[in-house]
Design a protein around this motif. Structure first.
Motif, mmCIF file in Angstrom:
data_model
loop_
_atom_site.group_PDB
_atom_site.id
_atom_site.type_symbol
_atom_site.label_atom_id
_atom_site.label_comp_id
_atom_site.label_asym_id
_atom_site.label_seq_id
_atom_site.Cartn_x
_atom_site.Cartn_y
_atom_site.Cartn_z
ATOM 1 N N ILE A 2 0.866 -1.189 0.000
ATOM 2 C CA ILE A 2 0.000 0.000 0.000
ATOM 3 C C ILE A 2 0.896 1.231 0.000
ATOM 4 C CG2 ILE A 2 -0.299 -0.142 2.537
ATOM 5 C CD1 ILE A 2 -3.063 1.244 2.046
ATOM 6 N N ILE A 3 0.553 2.168 -0.847
ATOM 7 C CA ILE A 3 1.314 3.420 -0.918
ATOM 8 C C ILE A 3 0.310 4.560 -0.833
ATOM 9 C CG2 ILE A 3 2.931 4.815 -2.267
ATOM 10 C CD1 ILE A 3 3.595 2.199 -3.817
ATOM 11 N N VAL A 4 0.512 5.431 0.127
ATOM 12 C CA VAL A 4 -0.350 6.614 0.263
ATOM 13 C C VAL A 4 0.531 7.829 0.033
ATOM 14 C CG1 VAL A 4 -1.872 7.912 1.803
ATOM 15 C CG2 VAL A 4 -1.831 5.428 1.927
ATOM 16 N N GLU A 5 0.232 8.593 -0.990
ATOM 17 C CA GLU A 5 1.070 9.744 -1.308
ATOM 18 C C GLU A 5 0.206 10.976 -1.496
ATOM 19 O OE1 GLU A 5 4.967 8.241 -3.660
ATOM 20 O OE2 GLU A 5 3.078 7.912 -4.694
ATOM 21 N N ARG A 6 0.723 12.071 -0.992
ATOM 22 C CA ARG A 6 -0.010 13.326 -1.175
ATOM 23 C C ARG A 6 0.849 14.306 -1.971
ATOM 24 N NH1 ARG A 6 -2.796 17.532 3.155
ATOM 25 N NH2 ARG A 6 -3.874 18.696 1.545
ATOM 26 N N TYR A 7 0.204 14.992 -2.877
ATOM 27 C CA TYR A 7 0.889 15.991 -3.686
ATOM 28 C C TYR A 7 0.738 17.342 -3.006
ATOM 29 C CZ TYR A 7 1.211 12.638 -7.510
ATOM 30 O OH TYR A 7 1.510 11.550 -8.274
ATOM 31 N N PHE A 8 1.873 17.906 -2.612
ATOM 32 C CA PHE A 8 1.887 19.272 -2.092
ATOM 33 C C PHE A 8 2.413 20.133 -3.244
ATOM 34 C CE2 PHE A 8 2.284 16.458 1.508
ATOM 35 C CZ PHE A 8 1.377 16.978 2.410
ATOM 36 N N ASN A 9 1.538 20.497 -4.124
ATOM 37 C CA ASN A 9 1.888 21.110 -5.411
ATOM 38 C C ASN A 9 2.806 20.147 -6.159
ATOM 39 O OD1 ASN A 9 0.322 23.209 -4.521
ATOM 40 N ND2 ASN A 9 2.047 24.311 -3.656
ATOM 41 N N GLU A 10 4.064 20.516 -6.370
ATOM 42 C CA GLU A 10 4.932 19.620 -7.137
ATOM 43 C C GLU A 10 5.682 18.624 -6.251
ATOM 44 O OE1 GLU A 10 7.158 21.108 -10.687
ATOM 45 O OE2 GLU A 10 6.641 23.014 -9.786
ATOM 46 N N THR A 11 5.661 18.844 -4.962
ATOM 47 C CA THR A 11 6.352 17.937 -4.040
ATOM 48 C C THR A 11 5.411 16.807 -3.654
ATOM 49 O OG1 THR A 11 7.626 19.779 -3.180
ATOM 50 C CG2 THR A 11 7.538 17.826 -1.796
ATOM 51 N N LYS A 12 5.961 15.626 -3.577
ATOM 52 C CA LYS A 12 5.118 14.473 -3.232
ATOM 53 C C LYS A 12 5.710 13.814 -1.994
ATOM 54 C CE LYS A 12 5.015 11.165 -6.331
ATOM 55 N NZ LYS A 12 4.707 10.346 -7.508
ATOM 56 N N ILE A 13 4.885 13.623 -0.981
ATOM 57 C CA ILE A 13 5.338 12.963 0.245
ATOM 58 C C ILE A 13 4.381 11.820 0.523
ATOM 59 C CG2 ILE A 13 5.812 13.237 2.719
ATOM 60 C CD1 ILE A 13 6.317 16.203 2.192
ATOM 61 N N GLY A 14 4.924 10.694 0.873
ATOM 62 C CA GLY A 14 4.029 9.569 1.108
ATOM 63 C C GLY A 14 4.604 8.522 2.031
ATOM 64 N N PHE A 15 3.807 7.519 2.242
ATOM 65 C CA PHE A 15 4.173 6.412 3.114
ATOM 66 C C PHE A 15 3.847 5.114 2.396
ATOM 67 C CE2 PHE A 15 3.002 10.107 5.519
ATOM 68 C CZ PHE A 15 4.066 10.239 6.400
ATOM 69 N N PHE A 16 4.650 4.122 2.644
ATOM 70 C CA PHE A 16 4.376 2.836 2.020
ATOM 71 C C PHE A 16 4.581 1.728 3.049
ATOM 72 C CE2 PHE A 16 8.462 0.730 1.710
ATOM 73 C CZ PHE A 16 9.352 1.763 1.912
ATOM 74 N N ALA A 17 3.954 0.622 2.795
ATOM 75 C CA ALA A 17 4.168 -0.568 3.620
ATOM 76 C C ALA A 17 3.936 -1.768 2.724
ATOM 77 C CB ALA A 17 3.193 -0.584 4.795
ATOM 78 N N TYR A 18 4.778 -2.760 2.832
ATOM 79 C CA TYR A 18 4.527 -3.984 2.083
ATOM 80 C C TYR A 18 4.828 -5.209 2.926
ATOM 81 C CZ TYR A 18 9.557 -3.821 0.705
ATOM 82 O OH TYR A 18 10.917 -3.755 0.676
ATOM 83 N N ARG A 19 4.236 -6.291 2.491
ATOM 84 C CA ARG A 19 4.420 -7.565 3.174
ATOM 85 C C ARG A 19 4.676 -8.615 2.099
ATOM 86 N NH1 ARG A 19 3.368 -9.521 8.172
ATOM 87 N NH2 ARG A 19 2.766 -11.707 8.328
ATOM 88 N N ALA A 20 5.696 -9.390 2.302
ATOM 89 C CA ALA A 20 6.021 -10.468 1.368
ATOM 90 C C ALA A 20 6.691 -11.570 2.168
ATOM 91 C CB ALA A 20 6.973 -9.961 0.284
ATOM 92 N N ASP A 21 6.296 -12.796 1.906
ATOM 93 C CA ASP A 21 6.925 -13.935 2.557
ATOM 94 C C ASP A 21 6.875 -13.794 4.091
ATOM 95 O OD1 ASP A 21 8.266 -16.331 2.525
ATOM 96 O OD2 ASP A 21 10.247 -15.412 2.586
ATOM 97 N N ASN A 22 5.731 -13.317 4.585
ATOM 98 C CA ASN A 22 5.522 -13.129 6.023
ATOM 99 C C ASN A 22 6.493 -12.152 6.674
ATOM 100 O OD1 ASN A 22 3.264 -14.775 6.321
ATOM 101 N ND2 ASN A 22 4.588 -16.595 6.305
ATOM 102 N N ARG A 23 7.106 -11.330 5.878
ATOM 103 C CA ARG A 23 7.978 -10.290 6.431
ATOM 104 C C ARG A 23 7.492 -8.961 5.842
ATOM 105 N NH1 ARG A 23 13.726 -12.222 4.719
ATOM 106 N NH2 ARG A 23 14.527 -10.774 6.268
ATOM 107 N N GLU A 24 7.788 -7.880 6.558
ATOM 108 C CA GLU A 24 7.277 -6.608 6.073
ATOM 109 C C GLU A 24 8.346 -5.524 6.096
ATOM 110 O OE1 GLU A 24 6.698 -7.269 10.174
ATOM 111 O OE2 GLU A 24 5.178 -8.038 8.807
ATOM 112 N N ASN A 25 8.039 -4.482 5.402
ATOM 113 C CA ASN A 25 8.843 -3.273 5.434
ATOM 114 C C ASN A 25 7.900 -2.094 5.246
ATOM 115 O OD1 ASN A 25 11.026 -1.562 5.589
ATOM 116 N ND2 ASN A 25 12.258 -2.709 4.103
ATOM 117 N N TYR A 26 8.319 -0.957 5.708
ATOM 118 C CA TYR A 26 7.493 0.239 5.580
ATOM 119 C C TYR A 26 8.414 1.439 5.582
ATOM 120 C CZ TYR A 26 8.314 0.363 10.585
ATOM 121 O OH TYR A 26 8.924 0.389 11.805
#
Lengths: 210, 416
Positions: free
Chosen positions: B324-348
Motif C-alpha cells: 500500500i502506498i499513500v502519497e499526497r501531492y503538495f503542489n509539485e512535491t510528493k510525500i508519502g508512506f508505504f508498507a509492504y508484506r512479502a513472505d511473512n515479512r514486512e517493510n514500511y
C-alpha cells in the motif's frame, strides 16, 4: 517530542493542513525516560531528538523522529527512529472539546522506547484581550508488550497564552513539567522547560507551509 | 508587352506587401496564436476552428510542471481567443498521445480585464478531463514543431542512504544517472541510462564503477475506452532483462485507475564482479524464464490531492508482495508512506519526490539537456527488501501530475 503539544504531553489540536515543522529537542541526563537506551547502558546521558512533523491531511499529523543519547557514539547508529501519528477525531467547536487519538512508535517491535497510544481532549478559553487558556486531558496505554514507553496513564496540561508567548504546566503521567514557549516571526518556535520542575530541556523548530 | 502582363508585374509587389492585410481577422488570430505556442516552446502544435470553437493541441516538453505550461498557455492565447471565439478546447499530449483536454467558455472576456479575481473565476470554470475529446471539436491536422525523432539528455541524481552501519553511522551513495530519452514516434520512447558513481560509502563493490543502467524501449498506445497499453523491452533495473506488457484503464475521470502487467524476464548484469580482486567486464545473463506480474488499483482523493495505491505483485525473487502506498501531492512535491508484506515479512517507510530547478527548460529542436524533473528518495525502515524491477516507464509515471482535478486546482493556484 516532535508532535504538536506542550513540552512532553500532546494536545488534541493539529497544526493547519500542509504545515511542516523541522526541529530539535534537548533532554537533560536526569530525564532517563526520554533517552533511548541500548544494551550498552546509556542511562545517564543527555539526549537529543531531531524531528519532522507534517500535517499530512487536515485530520492526520505524522512525525518522524530520531532520538539519540549524546554519549551513544556508534552503539545506537543514527539513533532510535520512530513514527508518531495523531488522528483528529473531533474538532473543537463551541462547548465541545477537540478529541484526538495518538499512536506513537507502533510499528517498532523491540526497542520501541516511545510507545504509547492515547486519547486526548483539549479545550480553549478566551480571556480578555490577547489572553487565552488552553487545557488538555488524556490517557495513554501500551498495546504491545515492549520494553519502554511514556505517557502511560492519565496526563494533562494547561497553557496560558499571550500573543506569541505561552506559559505551560503539564503532568506527563509520571512527573510535573513547566516551561515557556514562544514563536518568532511566525516561523521559528522555541521552548525552554524544567522537566520534573528542575531538569533542563530545550527545543526549537522551523515552520514551512507546503 | 501585353497590358495584362504589365498590369500583373506592377501590382504583384503591392499584393505581396499587403498579403497579411488581406487575411480574414480570424486567420490572422490563428496565426498569432500558433506563433505564441511556438514561442512558448511547445511541441506537436495543432489548431483548428469551427467558427465559434477554437481547438488547440500541444505537447509540453519545456515546463517542469504540466499545470504551469497550461497556465502560461492560457495567459498567452486567452485574450486573443476571447475576442474571436466562444469556446476554447485545449488538448494536451504526452509523447504525441492525446491524454487530457480542457474546455473553457470564452463568452465573457472579463477574465482579462485586469479585474481582481476575474481570471481565477474564469479558470475555475474550466472542465479538464481524461475522457475522449468533446464530439463537436474538429481534429487539428498539420502539427507544427513536431516532437518526434528528438532526444533529451536527462541528468538524474540518485541518493541512497544506509543508517546505523560501521564505520559510518550514515553511509551514502550518490550517483548521477545520465539518461538519453529518444522520442521516436507516437508513444515510442527509447531510453539509455548510465550510472556514474560520484560518492559511495556503501559496501557494495559492484556499485563502485561506471556501468550501464536501463537500456529499454517503450511503446505506449491509447486504446478505445480510456484504456492505455505499454510494452517495454530491454534491460531493466534489479539486473533483469526481458519484456513487460501493461494495460490500464481510468474510471470516473481519473479518480480510479486499474492496471495490470505481466513480464517475462531473466537475470543480466554488466559488469559483474566475480570472486576475484578485479571486476571483470562483460555481460552475464541467464535465460528469460521467469514470470512476474503486477495488479494495481489507484484511487485519487480530489479533496487532498491524495493517491492511495494498492498493489499485488510477484517480484523477481519469486516473492508475492502486497503493498500500500499513500502519497499526497503538495503542489509539485510528493510525500508519502508505504508498507509492504512479502513472505511473512514486512517493510514500511517514507517516499519523497522533490522538484529540481529550473521550472522551465531551454527551447530545443532536436536535443534538449535538462536535469530530471524530481529527485526521489525512499526510506525503508527495516532491512527486508522485496524490490520489483523498474523498466523506466509505466502508465502511472506516464500520467503523473496529470490528474484532471489536480490540474484544475493547480491552474487556479497559479492564476493571479
Amino acid at each position: 517530542m516532535g508532535n504538536s503539544g506542550l513540552l512532553i504531553t500532546p494536545v488534541a489540536e493539529l497544526s493547519e493542513d500542509r504545515t511542516l515543522y523541522v526541529g530539535y529537542s534537548y533532554f537533560g541526563a536526569e530525564q532517563r525516560q526520554f533517552v533511548p537506551r541500548s544494551s550498552s547502558g546509556l542511562e545517564s546521558s543527555a539526549s537529543r531528538t531531531i524531528f519532522a512533523n507534517l500535517t499530512f491531511l487536515p485530520f492526520l499529523e505524522m512525525t518522524l523522529r530520531v532520538a539519540k543519547p549524546y554519549d551513544a557514539g556508534q552503539s545506537l547508529g543514527i539513533g532510535d527512529r520512530s513514527i508518531f501519528m495523531k488522528i483528529r477525531l473531533l474538532k473543537e467547536k463551541g462547548l465541545r472539546p477537540g478529541l484526538s487519538l495518538g499512536l506513537h512508535d507502533v510499528l517498532s517491535s523491540f526497542g520501541a522506547y516511545f510507545q504509547t497510544n492515547y486519547l486526548v481532549a483539549s479545550k480553549s478559553f478566551s480571556l480578555s484581550g490577547d489572553w487565552s487558556v488552553h487545557s488538555s486531558l488524556g490517557y495513554g496505554m501500551k498495546f504491545k508488550n515492549t520494553n519502554e514507553g511514556y505517557l502511560l496513564g492519565l496526563f494533562g496540561n494547561t497553557s496560558l497564552r499571550w500573543k506569541q508567548l505561552q506559559l505551560v504546566m503539564e503532568y506527563d503521567a509520571d512527573q510535573f513539567n513547566t516551561g515557556i514557549k514562544c514563536s518568532l516571526f511566525d516561523r521559528l518556535f522555541v521552548n525552554i522547560g524544567a522537566l520534573n520542575m528542575k531538569d533542563f530541556s530545550a527545543g526549537g523548530s522551523f515552520r514551512m507551509n507546503l | 508587352m501585353k497590358p495584362t502582363i504589365l498590369y500583373f508585374l506592377l501590382l504583384w509587389p503591392l499584393l505581396l506587401l499587403t498579403k497579411s492585410y488581406g487575411q480574414s481577422p480570424q486567420t490572422a488570430v490563428l496565426q498569432n496564436i500558433e506563433e505564441a505556442l511556438v514561442d512558448l516552446g511547445l511541441k506537436n502544435i495543432g489548431l483548428s476552428t469551427n467558427q465559434k470553437q477554437l481547438v488547440l493541441t500541444y505537447e509540453n516538453t519545456r515546463y517542469r510542471f504540466e499545470a504551469q505550461a497550461l497556465s502560461d498557455l492560457l495567459d498567452k492565447v486567452g485574450p486573443a481567443a476571447c475576442t474571436h471565439f466562444e469556446e476554447l478546447v485545449l488538448i494536451g499530449q504526452k509523447q504525441g498521445i492525446e491524454v487530457f483536454h480542457l474546455v473553457i467558455e470564452l463568452e465573457d472576456c472579463q477574465a482579462f480585464s485586469g479585474q481582481e479575481g476575474a481570471k481565477k473565476a474564469w479558470i475555475g470554470g474550466a472542465e479538464i478531463s481524461y475522457r475522449e475529446r468533446p464530439k463537436a471539436t474538429t481534429k487539428p491536422k498539420a502539427l507544427k514543431e513536431k516532437g518526434f525523432f528528438r532526444a533529451e539528455l536527462v541528468l538524474e541524481p540518485q541518493l541512497r542512504l544506509a543508517f546505523g552501519g560501521e564505520p559510518e553511522i550514515v553511509a551514502h551513495q550518490l550517483n548521477l544517472l545520465p539518461r538519453l530519452d529518444v522520442h521516436l514516434w507516437k508513444g515510442a520512447l527509447f531510453q539509455l541510462q548510465y550510472i556514474l558513481p560520484l560518492s559511495n560509502e556503501l559496501q557494495i563493490p559492484e556499485e563502485t564503477f561506471v556501468r550501464p543502467g536501463r537500456i529499454s524501449f517503450h511503446q505506449v498506445a491509447k486504446l478505445p475506452g480510456q484504456v492505455y497499453s505499454r510494452l517495454s523491452l530491454g534491460y531493466f533495473s534489479q539486473y533483469r532483462y526481458g519484456g513487460e506488457l501493461e494495460l490500464g484503464r481510468f474510471f470516473f475521470n481519473g479518480q480510479l485507475f486499474i492496471h495490470a502487467s505481466i513480464a517475462r524476464t531473466g537475470y543480466a548484469a554488466y559488469p559483474i564482479r566475480l570472486k576475484v580482486e578485479e571486476p571483470k567486464a562483460g555481460w552475464e545473463f541467464s535465460d528469460i524464464s521467469s514470470w512476474q506480474y503486477r495488479l494495481g488499483v489507484a484511487y485519487w482523493l480530489n479533496a487532498w490531492d491524495l493517491s492511495i495505491r494498492l498493489e499485488h505483485n510477484r517480484v523477481p525473487l519469486g516473492l508475492s508482495r502486497n503493498q500500500i502506498i499513500v502519497e499526497r501531492y503538495f503542489n509539485e512535491t510528493k510525500i508519502g508512506f508505504f508498507a509492504y508484506r512479502a513472505d511473512n515479512r514486512e517493510n514500511y517507510g517514507v517516499t519523497l519526490s522533490i522538484p529540481i530547478p529550473p521550472t522551465k527548460y531551454f527551447k530545443h529542436k532536436r536535443l534538449q539537456l535538462r536535469p530530471s524533473r524530481t529527485i526521489e528518495y525512499r526510506y525503508h525502515a527495516t532491512q527486508f527488501f522485496a524490490t520489483d524491477f523498474d523498466t523506466g516507464h509505466d502508465l502511472e509515471r506516464f500520467f503523473d501530475k496529470l490528474n484532471p482535478e489536480f490540474m484544475r486546482r493547480q491552474l487556479s493556484r497559479l492564476t493571479n
